[in-house]
Write a protein that holds these residues in place. Sequence first.
Motif, mmCIF file in Angstrom:
data_model
loop_
_atom_site.group_PDB
_atom_site.id
_atom_site.type_symbol
_atom_site.label_atom_id
_atom_site.label_comp_id
_atom_site.label_asym_id
_atom_site.label_seq_id
_atom_site.Cartn_x
_atom_site.Cartn_y
_atom_site.Cartn_z
ATOM 1 N N TYR A 170 29.986 52.008 -68.905
ATOM 2 C CA TYR A 170 30.440 50.623 -68.710
ATOM 3 C C TYR A 170 31.738 50.340 -69.435
ATOM 4 O O TYR A 170 32.546 49.522 -69.014
ATOM 5 C CB TYR A 170 29.340 49.685 -69.216
ATOM 6 C CG TYR A 170 29.607 48.209 -69.035
ATOM 7 C CD1 TYR A 170 29.707 47.663 -67.760
ATOM 8 C CD2 TYR A 170 29.733 47.359 -70.124
ATOM 9 C CE1 TYR A 170 29.941 46.304 -67.581
ATOM 10 C CE2 TYR A 170 29.961 45.997 -69.962
ATOM 11 C CZ TYR A 170 30.064 45.477 -68.686
ATOM 12 O OH TYR A 170 30.285 44.138 -68.510
ATOM 13 N N ARG B 1 33.564 41.197 -73.993
ATOM 14 C CA ARG B 1 32.463 42.154 -74.045
ATOM 15 C C ARG B 1 32.137 42.548 -75.486
ATOM 16 O O ARG B 1 31.070 43.081 -75.764
ATOM 17 C CB ARG B 1 32.838 43.423 -73.277
ATOM 18 C CG ARG B 1 33.003 43.193 -71.798
ATOM 19 C CD ARG B 1 33.410 44.470 -71.108
ATOM 20 N NE ARG B 1 33.441 44.258 -69.664
ATOM 21 C CZ ARG B 1 33.660 45.219 -68.779
ATOM 22 N NH1 ARG B 1 33.887 46.453 -69.200
ATOM 23 N NH2 ARG B 1 33.659 44.954 -67.505
ATOM 24 N N ARG C 163 24.062 47.352 -70.036
ATOM 25 C CA ARG C 163 25.337 47.929 -69.601
ATOM 26 C C ARG C 163 25.190 49.255 -68.858
ATOM 27 O O ARG C 163 25.936 49.502 -67.919
ATOM 28 C CB ARG C 163 26.269 48.036 -70.804
ATOM 29 C CG ARG C 163 26.756 46.640 -71.212
ATOM 30 C CD ARG C 163 26.961 46.498 -72.704
ATOM 31 N NE ARG C 163 27.296 45.111 -73.051
ATOM 32 C CZ ARG C 163 26.405 44.185 -73.336
ATOM 33 N NH1 ARG C 163 25.121 44.481 -73.320
ATOM 34 N NH2 ARG C 163 26.775 42.957 -73.640
#
Lengths: 307, 830
Positions: free
Chosen positions: A66, A128, B118
């Motif tokens: 990610y 994030r 994630r």
Amino acid sequence: MDPPASARVSARYRVVHETRYRYQSMVSLSQQYMHLTPRLLPYQKTESHLIWLDPAVSEGKDGIDYFGNHTRHVALTVPHDSLLVHAESTVALYARPGPVQIEGTLPWESVRDMMGKEKSPASLEACRYLYASPHVNSFPALEAYARLSYTPGRAQLDAALDLTYRIFEDFEFDGSATDISTPLEQVLVGRRGVCQDFAQLMIGCLRSVGLPARYVSGYILTHPPEGKPRLVGADASHAWVSVFCPPLGWVDFDPTNHCLVQDEHITLGWGRDFSDVTPIRGVVLGGGKQLLDVQVTVTPLPLATET
Amino acid sequence: MLDAARQPRAHWRAMLANLEHETHETVRQRSETVRRQVRENGVTYNVAADANGKERPWDLNVLPLILPHEEWSGIEAAVIQRANLLNKILADVYGKQEMLREGLLPSALIDGHPGFLRPCHDIRHHDDIALHFYAVDLARAPDGRWWVMADRTQTPSGAGYALENRAIIAPTFPNLLRELKVQPLAKFFRTMHESLVHWGRRCAAEGDVPAPLREGEMPLIVLLTAGQRSASYYEQAYLARYLGLPLVEGGDLTVRDGVVFLKTLAGLHRVHVIMRRVDDESCDPLELHGSMLGVTGLTQAARRGNVLIANSLGSSLLESGALLGYLPALSRRLLGEPLKMPSVATWWCGEPAALETVISGLDRLVIKPSFSQLPSFAVFGQDLAGAARANFIAGLRANPNNYIAQELVRLSQAPVWMTGPAPGLQARAIGVRVFACATPNGYMVMPGGLTRVATGPDARVLAMQMGGASKDTWVQARAKVEAHRLQKRVITSEDLVREDTSLSSRVAENLLWFGRHAERCDNIARLLRVTLHFLFNVRFDQRGAEWPTVKALCIWFQLIDADTESPAPGGAGALPPAVLTDAEIESALLRAVVSPDVSGLARQQQQLYRIAGQLHERFSVDNWRALNRMVQPVALAGEAPSQSEIMTILDDATASLMTLAGFALDGMTRDLGWRFMSIGRRLERLQFQCVVLQRALSMDENGNLEWLLELSDSIVTYRARYRAQPEWLPVLDLLLRDETNPRSILFQIDGIQGAMLKIARIHGACGEYLLAPAREALIALDPGTDLNHGNAVLGELLNRIQLASAALSEQISLQFFSYTDNGQQRSRTS
């Protein structure tokens, strides 16, 4: 992500990272998830890279996580009582923004207020790294510690550099004081730990005042004592912190070595904390107790081999 | 129930008319029938709050909730719309994240969400469906409007309970169900199953390790459970049985090269679809950081497209109440239409303006955690005063992102039949959980639901965890309803199934142990009965040489404490001195019957029940009823039961075990699982009979043999054949080598060998030869010379048989159960 054509190579390194597990009894199935491949960055280029295991594996799957890091999944189905993971990379580093450019950055409050409001890709990406993560939480004592550096109106990078120095001064490097599960509260009180603790502590400080911060996993060149030869396997994995500083982007600080990251740090990848970029995570069936031995060797290479 | 004019709503009139003809007594009886059904079917809900993980019987009210067709159509359309919307949000968050970029979702709610996984980003889904199964909690305001209270998107539970509720309630009102045109539930489950089959086939064909299925070949769909400790384990087992899916735990599955396999007796079988009832974080210890329970590598398998996980990993994200306030705008953006049903007014304190609104209006709000990953609570603002209020507000300000506030909704009420000292109709607040499943043609809503009833007249929280009751939910159809049955597919001759090839090693092992424990229960009950018969009915001075032998057996099986009456030196065969008084022995044996704290019947039954619990989905409802009937008398027995009560308990236990054995014989298919169970039974009986016969042979020759026949359940046969006092030759013949006597040694050996040969035909040699030499020796015995009391050869032969059976048991474990992780530890490294 290739370095700009005009960029100048400032350092080249060969990194050998060997991890050996010895198990008390046979392991019948072992599944491993690795973050051992260096990222490609404007200031870092991988010239060669390979990973091999002993016992050898036939199956392996590369991917991108990610956060944009390189990953590899492997599984061993042959019974074994020891496992060696050998990762070897040659990287070239290019010049990063130096301390000269740090003066005159935005006040830290402006960066804080931008978070969540500004919808540019860079700001969204920074969000994030703004919130609590498995190993990094915020708490009042941590915020109080951060506030000593984050005084009103101070420039973002100036404050970050100050925090880097303070952590270096206030904390003692001690490999036996903590392990991967030691909470930040305990690190802050005990004032001891290793690079991973200091990086996560600094990240916690930044997030507690509303600023995003990344955990960077990689290696650092160490310098043998004067007149002594460089020892093989004497180095270790390293960790440091990346701070969001628009419009420059992300700037790396190393609280373990009180420095701005320049050309002695090799980046593997980054995440919110250690758990996102653990070099090797694995689950094994069987095995009993295990012994772990990690050896890292960072060797400088001459600059001239590039053609 | 009442309309604005305080008249009963139309659909209630039929129900009330029906009840009107009934006396209180009849309704009470109906209600009692429902309670008995629940108990006998063993419907339970594990109360998580109970540290002992106690199972609570399911609380089902006899009166259903009735929803007329028009009202239901509105609900149905709104639930379908909401499922579509949530699915699109899920796909966006785990994909392009456009909603974040456009500011329709705040970053704090995603990047700061503890349930945002994630590693699950960029996992692709067939037909873009990530939310395969959806449940939504609805409440009706007194004005008749429906509101959404909460979304269940991770592992929605309750559909199985709804199904079970219907199964119990339907027979209570057979005519009414038809009269009111109540829609059946079966079609919903059939469609859900067919959809999973459809996507399972695509996984088989389109993953990065493709292995397309033949036309009639079914994909392997499993139901992944966290095990017996999960709150809705009963429901999971019920659904698995209803849908015909193997119920598996993490350890039953393994991932190899990105493909998920079920560990079966026949080796590894590829799994195409996992219906999961395990939380997101616990699904994969390698990438999802949760417990070690899950399936290592599952995330990677999903990423590579080789398995469908329903719901997709990471779907707990949508359960956050903080999302509710953003849904109207998201609906307009993603669906181009307004939300059909509003959510209960909700403020997420992470928005600074909302935080102030919440603090100033605290009295009319209930505060809850924003994320299901946080410890659950519900604080009513009106309950807070003084320092507690100030502290609470300080907590809100310190971590505003973690809190939501919701308006208190006045819930519509429905009639409830109350049992207890003052039975009768009362009104209670209700909420309904409605279920939807994804199909390749869009979402389908189950025409029914799980109606939950508040615990008290003014209860503000509806939660099964807190001990609420439930109701069946009747959705009326516009037209007459057609009966539906589960499962219809085109099966070709190639697809005919004889053996359950997906039998997991763990289930096979449990079945073997179920057989052993059932038999052990039976043995112990019989031994207790024989011994207590002596104590109660035969005066001390009239007991013959058999009494010390019977006592010795009780010591051997630990029904009497061996420490107080230790065997005399001289070996196991020697008789213990009679130092214990009758009273002492009696008290020890009574404890052995009723107390689970000592070895004996009660403890043995508990173990049997526990193993049965792990096999929930393998047993029919009737089978369960028998099991529950067996356990209840012992559980209900008082501290000091009378002699006759004890004998009744033992008689009942033996009878229930006979019923169970009858089910095994007559009600289960002779598949691989049955064979393992049967082997377990025979092995246990073989070993028991060996011990009993060895002891009997060491008894004084003149001792009475009636107890031995009684213990071996062979007295009737003996009397019918010989019509005389038992004598050694015929008794030994009957118990050792009569292949027609289901209690004889030879019968057990033949049964074990028969079952093992059948298994060997599929799986190769597996130790079926181990008992062969003993069998030959048994057959070779000469009744004329060998079958007498003094023959030492007999004792030695019995000993050999015992050793061989132990070796056989070990061989089976090695060969078939090595896949189970027992004794194998899993550990994580970093």
